[in-house]
Write a protein that holds these residues in place. Structure first.
Motif, PDB file in Angstrom:
ATOM      1  N   GLN A 372       0.829  -1.217   0.000  1.00 51.12           N
ATOM      2  CA  GLN A 372       0.000   0.000   0.000  1.00 51.12           C
ATOM      3  C   GLN A 372       0.860   1.262   0.000  1.00 51.12           C
ATOM      4  O   GLN A 372       0.481   2.286  -0.558  1.00 51.12           O
ATOM      5  CB  GLN A 372      -0.920   0.000   1.225  1.00 51.12           C
ATOM      6  N   GLN A 373       2.031   1.156   0.623  1.00 56.77           N
ATOM      7  CA  GLN A 373       2.965   2.294   0.564  1.00 56.77           C
ATOM      8  C   GLN A 373       3.550   2.443  -0.835  1.00 56.77           C
ATOM      9  O   GLN A 373       3.688   3.548  -1.351  1.00 56.77           O
ATOM     10  CB  GLN A 373       4.102   2.101   1.580  1.00 56.77           C
ATOM     11  N   VAL A 374       3.884   1.301  -1.454  1.00 56.48           N
ATOM     12  CA  VAL A 374       4.398   1.357  -2.825  1.00 56.48           C
ATOM     13  C   VAL A 374       3.326   1.944  -3.748  1.00 56.48           C
ATOM     14  O   VAL A 374       3.630   2.666  -4.700  1.00 56.48           O
ATOM     15  CB  VAL A 374       4.845  -0.040  -3.325  1.00 56.48           C
ATOM     16  N   ARG A 375       2.082   1.673  -3.424  1.00 58.43           N
ATOM     17  CA  ARG A 375       0.986   2.239  -4.225  1.00 58.43           C
ATOM     18  C   ARG A 375       1.058   3.771  -4.205  1.00 58.43           C
ATOM     19  O   ARG A 375       0.880   4.422  -5.226  1.00 58.43           O
ATOM     20  CB  ARG A 375      -0.358   1.742  -3.677  1.00 58.43           C
ATOM     21  N   THR A 376       1.337   4.321  -3.051  1.00 57.82           N
ATOM     22  CA  THR A 376       1.500   5.777  -2.940  1.00 57.82           C
ATOM     23  C   THR A 376       2.688   6.242  -3.782  1.00 57.82           C
ATOM     24  O   THR A 376       2.610   7.247  -4.494  1.00 57.82           O
ATOM     25  CB  THR A 376       1.741   6.181  -1.465  1.00 57.82           C
ATOM     26  N   LEU A 377       3.782   5.479  -3.710  1.00 54.35           N
ATOM     27  CA  LEU A 377       4.973   5.806  -4.495  1.00 54.35           C
ATOM     28  C   LEU A 377       4.651   5.849  -5.997  1.00 54.35           C
ATOM     29  O   LEU A 377       5.017   6.795  -6.700  1.00 54.35           O
ATOM     30  CB  LEU A 377       6.069   4.761  -4.216  1.00 54.35           C
ATOM     31  N   MET A 379       1.751   6.280  -7.432  1.00 56.48           N
ATOM     32  CA  MET A 379       0.883   7.428  -7.727  1.00 56.48           C
ATOM     33  C   MET A 379       1.683   8.729  -7.762  1.00 56.48           C
ATOM     34  O   MET A 379       1.495   9.557  -8.661  1.00 56.48           O
ATOM     35  CB  MET A 379      -0.217   7.534  -6.669  1.00 56.48           C
ATOM     36  N   ASN A 380       2.582   8.898  -6.789  1.00 57.09           N
ATOM     37  CA  ASN A 380       3.404  10.112  -6.755  1.00 57.09           C
ATOM     38  C   ASN A 380       4.240  10.253  -8.020  1.00 57.09           C
ATOM     39  O   ASN A 380       4.367  11.351  -8.574  1.00 57.09           O
ATOM     40  CB  ASN A 380       4.335  10.098  -5.535  1.00 57.09           C
ATOM     41  N   ILE A 426      -2.905   0.392 -10.508  1.00 47.06           N
ATOM     42  CA  ILE A 426      -2.441   0.767  -9.172  1.00 47.06           C
ATOM     43  C   ILE A 426      -2.716   2.253  -8.936  1.00 47.06           C
ATOM     44  O   ILE A 426      -3.148   2.662  -7.867  1.00 47.06           O
ATOM     45  CB  ILE A 426      -0.915   0.509  -9.043  1.00 47.06           C
ATOM     46  N   ALA A 427      -2.475   3.073  -9.965  1.00 49.30           N
ATOM     47  CA  ALA A 427      -2.649   4.520  -9.824  1.00 49.30           C
ATOM     48  C   ALA A 427      -4.049   4.982 -10.237  1.00 49.30           C
ATOM     49  O   ALA A 427      -4.361   6.168 -10.121  1.00 49.30           O
ATOM     50  CB  ALA A 427      -1.587   5.252 -10.645  1.00 49.30           C
ATOM     51  N   GLY A 428      -4.892   4.080 -10.719  1.00 49.55           N
ATOM     52  CA  GLY A 428      -6.274   4.439 -11.075  1.00 49.55           C
ATOM     53  C   GLY A 428      -6.391   5.282 -12.331  1.00 49.55           C
ATOM     54  O   GLY A 428      -7.371   6.002 -12.518  1.00 49.55           O
TER      55      GLY A 428
ATOM     56  N   ALA B  44      11.671  -1.052  -1.947  1.00 52.03           N
ATOM     57  CA  ALA B  44      11.171   0.170  -2.575  1.00 52.03           C
ATOM     58  C   ALA B  44      11.408   1.369  -1.653  1.00 52.03           C
ATOM     59  O   ALA B  44      11.324   1.241  -0.427  1.00 52.03           O
ATOM     60  CB  ALA B  44       9.689   0.027  -2.890  1.00 52.03           C
ATOM     61  N   PRO B  45      11.734   2.524  -2.235  1.00 50.73           N
ATOM     62  CA  PRO B  45      11.982   3.723  -1.422  1.00 50.73           C
ATOM     63  C   PRO B  45      10.679   4.331  -0.905  1.00 50.73           C
ATOM     64  O   PRO B  45      10.171   5.288  -1.477  1.00 50.73           O
ATOM     65  CB  PRO B  45      12.685   4.663  -2.411  1.00 50.73           C
ATOM     66  N   VAL B  46      10.147   3.768   0.166  1.00 51.42           N
ATOM     67  CA  VAL B  46       8.834   4.228   0.637  1.00 51.42           C
ATOM     68  C   VAL B  46       8.857   4.816   2.046  1.00 51.42           C
ATOM     69  O   VAL B  46       7.804   5.012   2.652  1.00 51.42           O
ATOM     70  CB  VAL B  46       7.805   3.070   0.603  1.00 51.42           C
ATOM     71  N   LEU B  49       6.253   7.363   3.527  1.00 57.02           N
ATOM     72  CA  LEU B  49       5.077   7.480   2.657  1.00 57.02           C
ATOM     73  C   LEU B  49       3.859   6.898   3.351  1.00 57.02           C
ATOM     74  O   LEU B  49       3.932   5.876   4.029  1.00 57.02           O
ATOM     75  CB  LEU B  49       5.306   6.737   1.335  1.00 57.02           C
ATOM     76  N   ASP B  50       2.701   7.576   3.172  1.00 51.09           N
ATOM     77  CA  ASP B  50       1.444   7.041   3.698  1.00 51.09           C
ATOM     78  C   ASP B  50       1.025   5.835   2.865  1.00 51.09           C
ATOM     79  O   ASP B  50       1.512   5.638   1.765  1.00 51.09           O
ATOM     80  CB  ASP B  50       0.339   8.104   3.592  1.00 51.09           C
ATOM     81  N   ILE B  51       0.078   5.090   3.411  1.00 56.08           N
ATOM     82  CA  ILE B  51      -0.479   3.999   2.622  1.00 56.08           C
ATOM     83  C   ILE B  51      -1.612   4.536   1.752  1.00 56.08           C
ATOM     84  O   ILE B  51      -2.238   5.547   2.084  1.00 56.08           O
ATOM     85  CB  ILE B  51      -1.002   2.841   3.511  1.00 56.08           C
ATOM     86  N   THR B  52      -1.851   3.876   0.633  1.00 56.05           N
ATOM     87  CA  THR B  52      -2.991   4.214  -0.210  1.00 56.05           C
ATOM     88  C   THR B  52      -3.914   3.011  -0.245  1.00 56.05           C
ATOM     89  O   THR B  52      -3.467   1.901  -0.523  1.00 56.05           O
ATOM     90  CB  THR B  52      -2.522   4.530  -1.648  1.00 56.05           C
ATOM     91  N   ILE B  53      -5.185   3.223   0.041  1.00 53.28           N
ATOM     92  CA  ILE B  53      -6.098   2.072   0.029  1.00 53.28           C
ATOM     93  C   ILE B  53      -7.026   2.073  -1.175  1.00 53.28           C
ATOM     94  O   ILE B  53      -7.596   1.056  -1.516  1.00 53.28           O
ATOM     95  CB  ILE B  53      -6.942   1.961   1.322  1.00 53.28           C
ATOM     96  N   ALA B  55      -8.039   3.940  -5.305  1.00 52.31           N
ATOM     97  CA  ALA B  55      -7.451   4.644  -6.434  1.00 52.31           C
ATOM     98  C   ALA B  55      -7.952   6.082  -6.552  1.00 52.31           C
ATOM     99  O   ALA B  55      -7.424   6.855  -7.324  1.00 52.31           O
ATOM    100  CB  ALA B  55      -7.730   3.887  -7.720  1.00 52.31           C
TER     101      ALA B  55
END
Lengths: 482, 95
Positions: A372-377, A379-380, A426-428, B44-46, B49-53, B55
């Motif tokens: 879930q953190q990688v998901r943020t990465l 998206m960023n 992942i990024a929608g 991964a460089p995280v 970083l917050d989590i994303t649940i 999209a």
């Protein structure tokens, strides 16, 4: 030209000029289905008889009334089987329509059948269907891609003029690429998911298979829109996506992420894409290479998140409500376990096991939370890229269509085939695949155009301009090679 | 991380699946392969970083809590392997 070779906007034109009738159009498609289905095996449920009856009664309304369509078999259709290509739902008859089906029906379109797929949309070749293996119309010894392989093959083989599919990690774009048609995965939230059998709810999206980009915009106009029954759907106002279809791409800023052209990408696929990018340059677009080093992280993240969500979503198949119940079960616990073990295929069980594992105590932080953190990465990184570029272009798939049986026994290899498409889910984001050439064996290569969230207009414009310039459909046709 | 046979059996039980002997071995090796690959997320460089649940950024989408009658009850119940008096039927759970 044969009726079944026409696009929907061409059919509309001929209905308007009274050169064709709705009955004639549907008759032509039904004949085509009867001729080609033995080779292609795209349908789980054919609705040709009902379709012809509806066609006889349907009057043309100046729009899409009477236009045939095919539907992936994980989209609920009232009174009609919706099997998800699973033994678990072999006899499931949906008691209601998905919102996208209501929209199709309110236009008066005619559903000619439910199309084959990987079981519960899990797979990239349609080989994991419980019922049959769909063949690629360009070469019948190859897969059509997946999971919406039936939809892609039916459109490529001219058995329907267009079709609906779903895309969780590439399940529209990759089969569109393998079958040489146009496939759009809209932005997460643009199209209602109500009535679509859930695989991974934060990634799933309904989209389109069409013969060209104009039809894609027309069908998107029909299915897009906020739905109170899907709280993740978004109101973007009334848009007419056909207005985005312009040939002029002068000044359009295209980002080319170099990591998507490196290791693991077939050389001919890469060359095809490089030619397409060169073409854009000639047409006046501004091309820039940049670094988007997320593909491998995104793929791992995708399999963690998608399987975690699937393990939860597929919990509802308990042997009590949805048709299949094991004959060997006596107690309630046995009904759950035996029905699920007998009703699900090997790939579905594999993903449920992986999903349960990454959500289980002790591994949640190391895998699920990290993902879930990688998901943020991811998206960023995309957000940053879209500050500079209008669209991003990559191959849709690292290879052209592979042989039936080539990857079906090696899950990891099958998963790697999704490397170019999953980060979009992942990024929608919205992504479209359009054909950009053929390789030395005559198999189509797909180009993926990715846009920022709710900027479908930009990818449609880029796709349309390229298509009008290169005319793939006039040059290449599926040969049904044995 | 190494996946043991016991873990596969534990996970299958949580997922309400009953595995045959050859499936246990197969899934143990499949899961190992996939996890070896998925482990890349731990590089991964995280940091921070917050989590994303989801999209999109929406949260707490509210609606009125109103009863709406679903009319096609017969169509819904017809899918049940066993039903009685408009109810899903299951074996006795209390002795």
């Amino acid at each position: 030209m044969e009726i079944t070779e026409l696009t929907v906007h061409e059919l509309k034109e001929k209905l308007k000029n009274k050169e064709l009738t709705i009955e004639k159009i549907n008759k032509a498609y039904i004949d085509r289905i009867n001729e080609k289905e033995e080779d292609v095996q795209a349908f789980i449920t054919k609705l040709t008889e009902q379709g012809l009856e509806s066609a006889k009664k349907q009057e043309w309304n100046g729009e899409l009334a009477g236009i045939p369509i095919g539907i992936k078999d994980n989209i609920c259709t009232n009174g009609i089987k919706t099997t998800c290509a699973s033994k678990m739902l072999e006899n499931f008859v949906s008691p209601y329509d998905a919102t996208v089906i209501e929209k199709i029906n309110s236009q008066g379109m005619i559903n000619l059948g439910k199309l084959n797929m990987d079981e519960f949309a899990m797979g990239g070749s349609t080989e994991y269907s419980y019922f049959k293996k769909t063949k690629n119309p360009w070469d019948l010894s190859r897969v059509p891609g997946g999971s919406s392989g039936g939809s892609a093959a039916a459109v490529a083989a001219n058995m329907v003029p267009w079709a609906l599919g779903t895309d969780t990690g590439g399940s529209i774009r990759q089969p569109a690429s393998f079958c040489g048609v146009v496939g759009l995965k809209p932005t997460y939230g643009l199209v209602s998911r109500f009535g679509v059998v859930a695989f991974a709810s934060s990634l799933d999206q309904v989209g389109t298979f069409t013969k060209d980009v104009e039809d894609c915009a027309i069908l998107l106009n029909v299915i897009a829109g906020k739905d109170e029954k899907d709280t993740t759907s978004v109101d973007v106002g009334n848009k007419d996506y056909t207005k985005a279809l312009q040939k002029d791409v002068k000044g359009l800023k295209i980002g080319v992420p170099k990591e998507f052209y490196g290791e693991g990408i077939n050389l001919e696929v890469k060359e095809s894409l490089e030619k397409a990018i060169e073409k854009y340059k000639e047409m006046g677009a501004e091309i820039e290479e940049f670094s988007l080093d997320i593909a491998k992280y995104a793929l791992a993240t995708y399999y963690i998140i998608a399987c975690a969500e699937a393990s939860s979503n597929l919990g509802r198949f308990d042997g009590i409500r949805y048709t299949y119940r094991s004959k060997n079960a006596k107690t309630l616990k046995e009904i759950y376990k035996k029905s699920r073990s007998e009703g699900f295929g090997a790939e579905v069980k594999r993903r449920i096991i992986l999903g349960t594992y990454v959500l289980s105590s002790g591994y949640y932080d190391a895998y699920y939370k990290k993902a879930q953190q990688v998901r943020t990465l991811v998206m960023n990184q995309f957000n940053k890229a879209f500050e500079k570029y209008d669209v991003i272009i990559t191959p849709t798939s690292p290879t052209v269509a592979f042989k039936i049986g080539e990857k079906s026994n090696n899950p990891m290899e099958m998963y790697l085939a999704d490397i170019c498409t999953v980060s979009v889910n992942i990024a929608g984001l919205p992504g479209i695949s359009i054909p950009c050439g053929v390789d030395s064996q005559g198999l189509p290569v797909g180009m993926q155009i990715i846009g920022n969230r709710f900027e479908e207009e930009k990818i449609l414009k880029a796709a349309y301009a390229y298509e009008q310039e290169t005319k793939f459909r006039e040059k290449y046709k599926p040969q049904f090679r044995e | 991380m190494k996946v043991s046979r016991e873990e596969i059996l534990h996970i299958a039980n949580l997922a309400q699946l009953e595995l045959e002997e050859q499936e246990i071995e197969k899934y143990q090796s499949n899961l190992q392969d996939i996890l070896d690959f998925a482990n890349i997320v731990n590089n991964a460089p995280v940091e921070n970083l917050d989590i994303t649940i989801g999209a999109n950024e929406m949260k707490n989408v509210f609606r009125k809590d109103e009863v709406k009658i679903f009319k096609n009850i017969d169509g819904l119940l017809k899918n049940a392997p066993e039903q009685e008096q408009h109810m899903f039927k299951i074996p006795k759970v209390l002795n």
